[in-house]
Write a protein that holds these residues in place. Sequence first.
Motif, PDB file in Angstrom:
ATOM      1  N   ASP A 133       0.816  -1.214   0.000  1.00  0.00           N
ATOM      2  CA  ASP A 133       0.000   0.000   0.000  1.00  0.00           C
ATOM      3  C   ASP A 133       0.850   1.265   0.000  1.00  0.00           C
ATOM      4  OD1 ASP A 133      -2.603  -0.954  -0.112  1.00  0.00           O
ATOM      5  OD2 ASP A 133      -2.651  -1.378   2.036  1.00  0.00           O
ATOM      6  N   THR A 134       1.986   1.214   0.713  1.00  0.00           N
ATOM      7  CA  THR A 134       2.812   2.418   0.821  1.00  0.00           C
ATOM      8  C   THR A 134       3.293   2.878  -0.553  1.00  0.00           C
ATOM      9  OG1 THR A 134       4.650   0.928   1.299  1.00  0.00           O
ATOM     10  CG2 THR A 134       3.656   2.051   3.175  1.00  0.00           C
ATOM     11  N   LEU A 135       3.654   1.911  -1.402  1.00  0.00           N
ATOM     12  CA  LEU A 135       4.106   2.250  -2.759  1.00  0.00           C
ATOM     13  C   LEU A 135       2.925   2.774  -3.583  1.00  0.00           C
ATOM     14  CD1 LEU A 135       6.557   2.103  -4.676  1.00  0.00           C
ATOM     15  CD2 LEU A 135       5.756  -0.160  -5.375  1.00  0.00           C
ATOM     16  N   THR A 136       1.774   2.130  -3.435  1.00  0.00           N
ATOM     17  CA  THR A 136       0.576   2.554  -4.165  1.00  0.00           C
ATOM     18  C   THR A 136       0.203   3.983  -3.790  1.00  0.00           C
ATOM     19  OG1 THR A 136      -0.133   0.262  -4.082  1.00  0.00           O
ATOM     20  CG2 THR A 136      -1.799   1.885  -4.708  1.00  0.00           C
ATOM     21  N   ASP A 137       0.255   4.284  -2.489  1.00  0.00           N
ATOM     22  CA  ASP A 137      -0.097   5.633  -2.016  1.00  0.00           C
ATOM     23  C   ASP A 137       0.758   6.704  -2.684  1.00  0.00           C
ATOM     24  OD1 ASP A 137      -1.985   4.593  -0.348  1.00  0.00           O
ATOM     25  OD2 ASP A 137      -0.706   4.595   1.437  1.00  0.00           O
ATOM     26  N   ARG A 138       1.997   6.369  -2.991  1.00  0.00           N
ATOM     27  CA  ARG A 138       2.904   7.354  -3.583  1.00  0.00           C
ATOM     28  C   ARG A 138       2.533   7.675  -5.024  1.00  0.00           C
ATOM     29  NH1 ARG A 138       8.338   4.791  -2.763  1.00  0.00           N
ATOM     30  NH2 ARG A 138       7.627   4.054  -0.739  1.00  0.00           N
ATOM     31  N   HIS A 139       1.834   6.768  -5.696  1.00  0.00           N
ATOM     32  CA  HIS A 139       1.560   6.975  -7.120  1.00  0.00           C
ATOM     33  C   HIS A 139       0.123   7.340  -7.424  1.00  0.00           C
ATOM     34  CE1 HIS A 139       5.477   5.933  -8.759  1.00  0.00           C
ATOM     35  NE2 HIS A 139       5.587   5.251  -7.637  1.00  0.00           N
ATOM     36  N   ILE A 140      -0.796   6.948  -6.558  1.00  0.00           N
ATOM     37  CA  ILE A 140      -2.206   7.226  -6.836  1.00  0.00           C
ATOM     38  C   ILE A 140      -2.726   8.232  -5.815  1.00  0.00           C
ATOM     39  CG2 ILE A 140      -4.507   6.210  -6.990  1.00  0.00           C
ATOM     40  CD1 ILE A 140      -3.188   3.707  -8.127  1.00  0.00           C
ATOM     41  N   THR A 141      -3.188   9.375  -6.306  1.00  0.00           N
ATOM     42  CA  THR A 141      -3.602  10.458  -5.412  1.00  0.00           C
ATOM     43  C   THR A 141      -4.995  10.192  -4.858  1.00  0.00           C
ATOM     44  OG1 THR A 141      -4.738  11.744  -7.099  1.00  0.00           O
ATOM     45  CG2 THR A 141      -2.363  12.076  -6.906  1.00  0.00           C
ATOM     46  N   ALA A 142      -5.424  11.063  -3.966  1.00  0.00           N
ATOM     47  CA  ALA A 142      -6.731  10.918  -3.321  1.00  0.00           C
ATOM     48  C   ALA A 142      -7.875  10.987  -4.334  1.00  0.00           C
ATOM     49  CB  ALA A 142      -6.910  11.995  -2.256  1.00  0.00           C
ATOM     50  N   ALA A 143      -7.633  11.653  -5.483  1.00  0.00           N
ATOM     51  CA  ALA A 143      -8.689  11.757  -6.497  1.00  0.00           C
ATOM     52  C   ALA A 143      -8.950  10.409  -7.160  1.00  0.00           C
ATOM     53  CB  ALA A 143      -8.300  12.791  -7.553  1.00  0.00           C
ATOM     54  N   ARG A 171      -8.652   1.931  -5.672  1.00  0.00           N
ATOM     55  CA  ARG A 171      -8.693   3.384  -5.428  1.00  0.00           C
ATOM     56  C   ARG A 171      -9.665   4.096  -6.367  1.00  0.00           C
ATOM     57  NH1 ARG A 171      -3.865   4.067  -2.391  1.00  0.00           N
ATOM     58  NH2 ARG A 171      -3.595   2.035  -1.420  1.00  0.00           N
ATOM     59  N   LEU A 172     -10.458   3.358  -7.130  1.00  0.00           N
ATOM     60  CA  LEU A 172     -11.438   4.022  -8.005  1.00  0.00           C
ATOM     61  C   LEU A 172     -12.421   4.821  -7.153  1.00  0.00           C
ATOM     62  CD1 LEU A 172     -12.301   1.199 -10.592  1.00  0.00           C
ATOM     63  CD2 LEU A 172     -11.178   3.379 -11.093  1.00  0.00           C
ATOM     64  N   PRO A 173     -12.720   6.075  -7.537  1.00  0.00           N
ATOM     65  CA  PRO A 173     -13.597   6.908  -6.714  1.00  0.00           C
ATOM     66  C   PRO A 173     -15.083   6.642  -6.955  1.00  0.00           C
ATOM     67  CG  PRO A 173     -12.814   8.155  -8.585  1.00  0.00           C
ATOM     68  CD  PRO A 173     -12.152   6.802  -8.678  1.00  0.00           C
ATOM     69  N   ALA A 174     -15.393   5.817  -7.946  1.00  0.00           N
ATOM     70  CA  ALA A 174     -16.791   5.562  -8.313  1.00  0.00           C
ATOM     71  C   ALA A 174     -16.835   4.183  -8.949  1.00  0.00           C
ATOM     72  CB  ALA A 174     -17.266   6.622  -9.312  1.00  0.00           C
ATOM     73  N   PRO A 175     -18.038   3.628  -9.154  1.00  0.00           N
ATOM     74  CA  PRO A 175     -18.098   2.329  -9.831  1.00  0.00           C
ATOM     75  C   PRO A 175     -17.348   2.360 -11.162  1.00  0.00           C
ATOM     76  CG  PRO A 175     -20.241   2.888  -8.940  1.00  0.00           C
ATOM     77  CD  PRO A 175     -19.368   4.102  -8.747  1.00  0.00           C
ATOM     78  N   ALA A 292     -18.448   9.001   1.464  1.00  0.00           N
ATOM     79  CA  ALA A 292     -17.769   7.824   2.007  1.00  0.00           C
ATOM     80  C   ALA A 292     -16.277   7.897   1.728  1.00  0.00           C
ATOM     81  CB  ALA A 292     -18.355   6.557   1.397  1.00  0.00           C
ATOM     82  N   CYS A 293     -15.497   7.344   2.604  1.00  0.00           N
ATOM     83  CA  CYS A 293     -14.047   7.232   2.429  1.00  0.00           C
ATOM     84  C   CYS A 293     -13.771   6.403   1.162  1.00  0.00           C
ATOM     85  CB  CYS A 293     -13.436   6.550   3.649  1.00  0.00           C
ATOM     86  SG  CYS A 293     -11.731   6.015   3.441  1.00  0.00           S
ATOM     87  N   ALA A 294     -12.838   6.875   0.316  1.00  0.00           N
ATOM     88  CA  ALA A 294     -12.569   6.182  -0.946  1.00  0.00           C
ATOM     89  C   ALA A 294     -11.926   4.821  -0.707  1.00  0.00           C
ATOM     90  CB  ALA A 294     -11.664   7.041  -1.829  1.00  0.00           C
ATOM     91  N   ARG A 295     -11.294   4.638   0.426  1.00  0.00           N
ATOM     92  CA  ARG A 295     -10.601   3.366   0.682  1.00  0.00           C
ATOM     93  C   ARG A 295     -11.520   2.323   1.272  1.00  0.00           C
ATOM     94  NH1 ARG A 295      -4.446   3.854   2.591  1.00  0.00           N
ATOM     95  NH2 ARG A 295      -4.736   1.632   2.509  1.00  0.00           N
ATOM     96  N   CYS A 296     -12.278   2.672   2.310  1.00  0.00           N
ATOM     97  CA  CYS A 296     -13.072   1.647   2.996  1.00  0.00           C
ATOM     98  C   CYS A 296     -14.550   1.766   2.648  1.00  0.00           C
ATOM     99  CB  CYS A 296     -12.878   1.728   4.498  1.00  0.00           C
ATOM    100  SG  CYS A 296     -13.593   3.191   5.234  1.00  0.00           S
ATOM    101  N   GLU A 297     -14.929   2.832   1.936  1.00  0.00           N
ATOM    102  CA  GLU A 297     -16.304   3.011   1.482  1.00  0.00           C
ATOM    103  C   GLU A 297     -17.304   3.175   2.607  1.00  0.00           C
ATOM    104  OE1 GLU A 297     -17.083  -0.035  -1.376  1.00  0.00           O
ATOM    105  OE2 GLU A 297     -15.282   0.495  -2.481  1.00  0.00           O
ATOM    106  N   SER A 298     -16.831   3.613   3.759  1.00  0.00           N
ATOM    107  CA  SER A 298     -17.748   3.935   4.846  1.00  0.00           C
ATOM    108  C   SER A 298     -17.662   5.428   5.128  1.00  0.00           C
ATOM    109  CB  SER A 298     -17.374   3.145   6.106  1.00  0.00           C
ATOM    110  OG  SER A 298     -18.188   3.572   7.177  1.00  0.00           O
ATOM    111  N   ALA A 299     -18.817   6.043   5.417  1.00  0.00           N
ATOM    112  CA  ALA A 299     -18.810   7.429   5.871  1.00  0.00           C
ATOM    113  C   ALA A 299     -18.350   7.433   7.329  1.00  0.00           C
ATOM    114  CB  ALA A 299     -20.209   8.007   5.744  1.00  0.00           C
ATOM    115  N   PRO A 300     -17.888   8.611   7.832  1.00  0.00           N
ATOM    116  CA  PRO A 300     -17.464   8.656   9.232  1.00  0.00           C
ATOM    117  C   PRO A 300     -18.633   8.347  10.168  1.00  0.00           C
ATOM    118  CG  PRO A 300     -16.812  10.655   8.064  1.00  0.00           C
ATOM    119  CD  PRO A 300     -17.694   9.882   7.139  1.00  0.00           C
TER     120      PRO A 300
END
Length: 341
Positions: A133-143, A171-175, A292-300
């Motif tokens: 995940d650490t490597l993935t985080d460096r290449h794929i932004t929050a968008a 990390r897809l933000p939508a279906p 919802a959080c893009a990673r776990c798909e749950s709202a706070p």
Amino acid sequence: MDYLRRAAARTQAKAMLTVLQRDHPGAAQRLGDGALDELRQWPGLQVRDVPDDRSGGGCSVSGAYFAGTPAVLAVATSASLARREFTGLHELGHHLQQTVVELMDVLLAEPDGGAALEDAACDAFAADILLPDTLTDRHITAAGPTADAAVALWRVSNASRMAACVKASERLPAPGHILLLDRDGILAFGASHGLPPLRRGSDQSQVPVLRTALSGQGHVEGRGRLAYRDGAVAGEELYLQTAAMDGYVLAVAVTDLAPWRTFAPSVRYNGPEAASYTCAHCGEDFTSFARACARCESAPCPDCDRCGCDRKVFERQCTACFVVHPAAMFDGASSRCRDCD
Ligand SMILES: [Zn+2]
Ligand SMILES: [Zn+2]
Ligand SMILES: [Zn+2]
Ligand SMILES: [Zn+2]
């Protein structure tokens, strides 16, 4: 296939890694260094090289799992080493889920008996071992992933294109889908989220945006519908972006929130929708309009303010029957499961 499938697959993959660490300490590292070499050493398992057969099996990869003594992991010979390593890990995922009781229980609780979840979890498990995940985080932004970012992630790793596709799809933000097409536009691999998966081996060359990419442009953006059956272009219209990937084309497809666009509304969008969740930390059931959080798909959670990430305790061992159960099998902090209480 519902919208929560990806979160379920990730949770199951994490449980598989926990089982792996418990039953085979240090194996995750060795599998990451050389999956097939490691698996050939395992008693009770046989790794078998088989000819590639696109039509065979229900797997997303060119391989198959045969339960038995020994259990057989079949891996297609024609693929590259990186791809065979991914396939070997995917089939190991089937082995774990079909032989370890607490993993099987999760599948049996699914409406379809777990077939879709099992295969998606195999992909997530293989990708987790090959691509941290650490490597993935460096290449794929929050968008979310652009096609170029997914290809860049593959280039900096030793992992297969498939592992990069799975990581990007998480990390897809939508279906949508992350698709890997060969030179002829045949789907070599697809990782889907919230949409029905496309069939491996299906011909996507008639989708105009993809045809342009295959004809040499490499990087193309547009909208289009994908081919669910050969020749039949169907499904809803998706935002598409492609990038060349050394002899292949990688395509990102999403219903909306396309990471490469500043405004990409869905045609289906009719204002905010509330969704129901159960907090992974405090167990509170709640309904939320929050994004919802893009990673776990749950709202706070309104109670503890946390989303589902960093969910540490999702199973524990009963002190009476010694079975490792999901946390839901225990009342609060009880050390005995509901069956034993
Ligand atoms: Zn499979
Ligand atoms: Zn909570
Ligand atoms: Zn989260
Ligand atoms: Zn018990």
